[in-house]
Design an enzyme around this catalytic site. Sequence first.
Site, short mmCIF file in Angstrom:
data_model
loop_
_atom_site.label_atom_id
_atom_site.label_comp_id
_atom_site.label_asym_id
_atom_site.label_seq_id
_atom_site.Cartn_x
_atom_site.Cartn_y
_atom_site.Cartn_z
N GLU A 172 0.93 -1.64 0.23
CA GLU A 172 0.11 0.08 0.03
C GLU A 172 0.79 1.97 -0.09
OE1 GLU A 172 -2.25 -0.89 2.73
OE2 GLU A 172 -3.78 -2.32 2.45
N GLU A 284 -6.48 -10.50 -1.11
CA GLU A 284 -7.43 -9.90 -0.18
C GLU A 284 -8.46 -10.07 -0.57
OE1 GLU A 284 -5.84 -7.41 2.60
OE2 GLU A 284 -3.77 -7.66 1.62
#
Length: 385
Positions: A172, A284
């Site tokens: 991220e 995810e």
Amino acid sequence: MKNLPRFSARVALLAASLLATAPAAFSADKPATLKDAFKDYFAMGVAINQNQFTGKDTNGMALIVAQYNAISPENVMKWQVIHPRPGAEGYDFKAADAYVEFGEKHHLLIVGHTLAWHNQTPAWVFRADDGRSLEGTNEADRQILLGRLHEHIQTVVGRYKGRIKVWDVVNEALNDSSSEADTEVLRRQSPWVRILGQEFIEKAFQWAHEADPDCILRYNDYSIENGPKRKRLITLIKSLQAKNIPVMAIGSQTHANLVWPGVELEDEALTDIASLGLPIHITELDVNASAAGQRNQSADVAQNSHAGGGAVSSAEQKGAEQYGRLFSVFLKHRKDIKLVTLWGLTDRDSWRGVNAKALLFDGNWQPKPAFESVINETKSAGAAK
Ligand code: GLA
């Protein structure tokens, strides 16, 4: 680190060995399992927690082994858990060791998650010491922070060398803004970016590669389906590739809701990401069916984690349809996708909360309509082979 093609060869080998060791074929007279149903396409993974891999949750443990052939650690390898205090004495490997032992015992593909992230990282990592700091602040300076990152990666990747086959090296790091006009590539609010800029990404990949040259090293992020963020991803990865930084796979988290991403967006995003020439892992996956989770996904996923407002009406049905749509696109891109990982085993384990009905199994470990819907997609994909 000299020649990038070596990475692709290794990735291809891993994919081939996963396919070769997959269990017997899916057949009508045998209850379907995810790993069987997808064995010709990609590995099927799940993020698991400590109760599951230590066997406290016996049903959960059995379900993981029955259904999946890959695992990710939901929390136990995050910096705050594995390295809570500074220095060589500051590590705690107990839970992480148990996770890896569980994976080996059951011959699962073991993923490590995650080495450099701005969340779930203790404050001391970014703090000044020895009187050295970033000018005018009490933040660590470049040298201190690089030293800590190096020690962390060398220690953690080194410990599981040859056992963990895929690492999320950087998580991220991209600027999240949904504005096309915002051309800043990296996330401004991250202390990694503030103190080190893109250098932390480059060094993290190089050091991870040094610690385990055979491991597949992944860049992982969320909402990279969205145009502006996807553009930044392409810019970042191309710039790493131009410097021969060993980034070997792209992880697309895909924390979805009932309408986002739609088929066209997902298809376009995967086509675009595949143009980087790297394998894609869906890392995810979950589908949030809570009322509060239905706004467009452009902001930080951490900001909309809760299942506010309860589930929408006909949540199971709508969730099943969205799972079906997403897997139809994953199967279309099976040449590039090597792994699809669900972020949690049952609705009761989900970070979204049980009301989000986000996963394939319910709180009693039973398959939901979404499970059937995912398995069904392989039937049409098989016919199209
Ligand atoms: C991010 C992280 C995961 C997890 C999820 C939500 O996507 O990569 O480790 O924390 O958020 O729980």
